[in-house]
Write a protein that holds these residues in place. Structure first.
Motif, short mmCIF file in Angstrom:
data_model
loop_
_atom_site.label_atom_id
_atom_site.label_comp_id
_atom_site.label_asym_id
_atom_site.label_seq_id
_atom_site.Cartn_x
_atom_site.Cartn_y
_atom_site.Cartn_z
N THR A 30 -81.19 43.36 19.54
CA THR A 30 -81.52 43.17 20.94
C THR A 30 -81.20 44.45 21.72
O THR A 30 -80.09 44.98 21.62
N ILE A 48 -76.60 37.39 31.31
CA ILE A 48 -75.90 38.67 31.51
C ILE A 48 -75.21 38.58 32.86
O ILE A 48 -75.80 38.10 33.83
N THR A 56 -87.84 40.33 31.27
CA THR A 56 -87.24 41.03 32.40
C THR A 56 -86.90 40.00 33.45
O THR A 56 -87.72 39.15 33.79
N THR A 70 -78.07 37.79 20.51
CA THR A 70 -79.13 37.50 21.47
C THR A 70 -78.49 36.93 22.74
O THR A 70 -77.78 35.92 22.67
N ILE A 108 -80.78 45.93 25.45
CA ILE A 108 -80.52 45.47 26.82
C ILE A 108 -80.50 46.68 27.72
O ILE A 108 -79.72 47.62 27.50
N MET A 152 -72.12 39.68 28.22
CA MET A 152 -73.24 38.93 27.67
C MET A 152 -72.71 37.60 27.17
O MET A 152 -71.72 37.55 26.44
N VAL A 185 -82.60 43.15 34.59
CA VAL A 185 -82.19 43.21 33.18
C VAL A 185 -83.45 43.08 32.35
O VAL A 185 -84.24 42.16 32.55
N LYS A 186 -83.64 44.00 31.41
CA LYS A 186 -84.77 43.93 30.49
C LYS A 186 -84.22 43.77 29.08
O LYS A 186 -83.38 44.57 28.64
N VAL A 187 -84.67 42.74 28.38
CA VAL A 187 -84.21 42.45 27.03
C VAL A 187 -85.41 42.51 26.09
O VAL A 187 -86.42 41.83 26.32
N THR A 188 -85.30 43.34 25.05
CA THR A 188 -86.36 43.47 24.05
C THR A 188 -85.73 43.48 22.66
O THR A 188 -84.51 43.52 22.54
N LYS A 189 -86.57 43.45 21.65
CA LYS A 189 -86.12 43.58 20.26
C LYS A 189 -86.59 44.93 19.73
O LYS A 189 -87.70 45.36 20.02
N GLU A 221 -77.39 50.65 29.16
CA GLU A 221 -78.27 50.38 28.02
C GLU A 221 -77.42 50.22 26.77
O GLU A 221 -76.50 51.01 26.54
#
Length: 144
Positions: free
Chosen positions: A55, A120, A29, A116, A57, A81, A45-49, A110
């Motif tokens: 990814t 951003i 984050t 990846t 976002i 991105m 911005v929160k980036v997870t898998k 979202e």
């Protein structure tokens, strides 16, 4: 009997701690840098898998100006991105709104991507399907 109960509780707490750390360690984050175009705007911005290793976002923004109030006026905010392959991709449009009880304009976004991100950023554009960003960057992160 008490020792067994304490041992079970200890193992349970340890297991939960390990799971929480493993899930929490995967999320990144970051906050957007201050904007010279819309100085009051801020967000994260929160980036997870996800389970398929794509990814995810998620973006939350507050205090946006209406895009038609910018100079020059625009129609919408577009999220870009920069990928780990150094490609710049249009990943979608910010959904923004105001409510009767909150006069600040807020936005959210979202998406899921196979790429990846390393950065951003958000621009104001007239066309949502634009392939390359205009010069006016509204908000940007540093590199992840």
């Amino acid at each position: 009997m008490k020792f067994t109960t304490l041992l079970k509780n200890g193992v349970f707490v340890l297991t939960l701690s390990v799971l929480a750390l493993s899930f929490g360690g995967c999320a990144k984050t970051t906050s957007f840098l201050n904007s010279s175009v819309v100085p009051g705007a801020d967000g994260t911005v929160k980036v997870t898998k996800d389970k398929n290793k794509n990814t995810v976002i998620k973006i939350q923004i507050r205090n946006l100006a209406e895009p038609d109030r910018l100079e020059p006026p625009r129609k919408q905010y577009i999220v870009w991105m920069v990928t780990d392959n150094d490609l710049t991709k249009n990943i979608g449009r910010i959904k923004s709104s105001r409510t009767m009880f909150n006069k600040r304009m807020e936005g959210s976004f979202e998406t899921i991507s196979s790429f990846t991100p390393v950065k951003i950023f958000i621009t104001a554009e007239d066309d949502a399907d634009i392939q390359y960003p205009q010069e006016q960057v509204i908000l940007s992160t540093t590199n992840f």
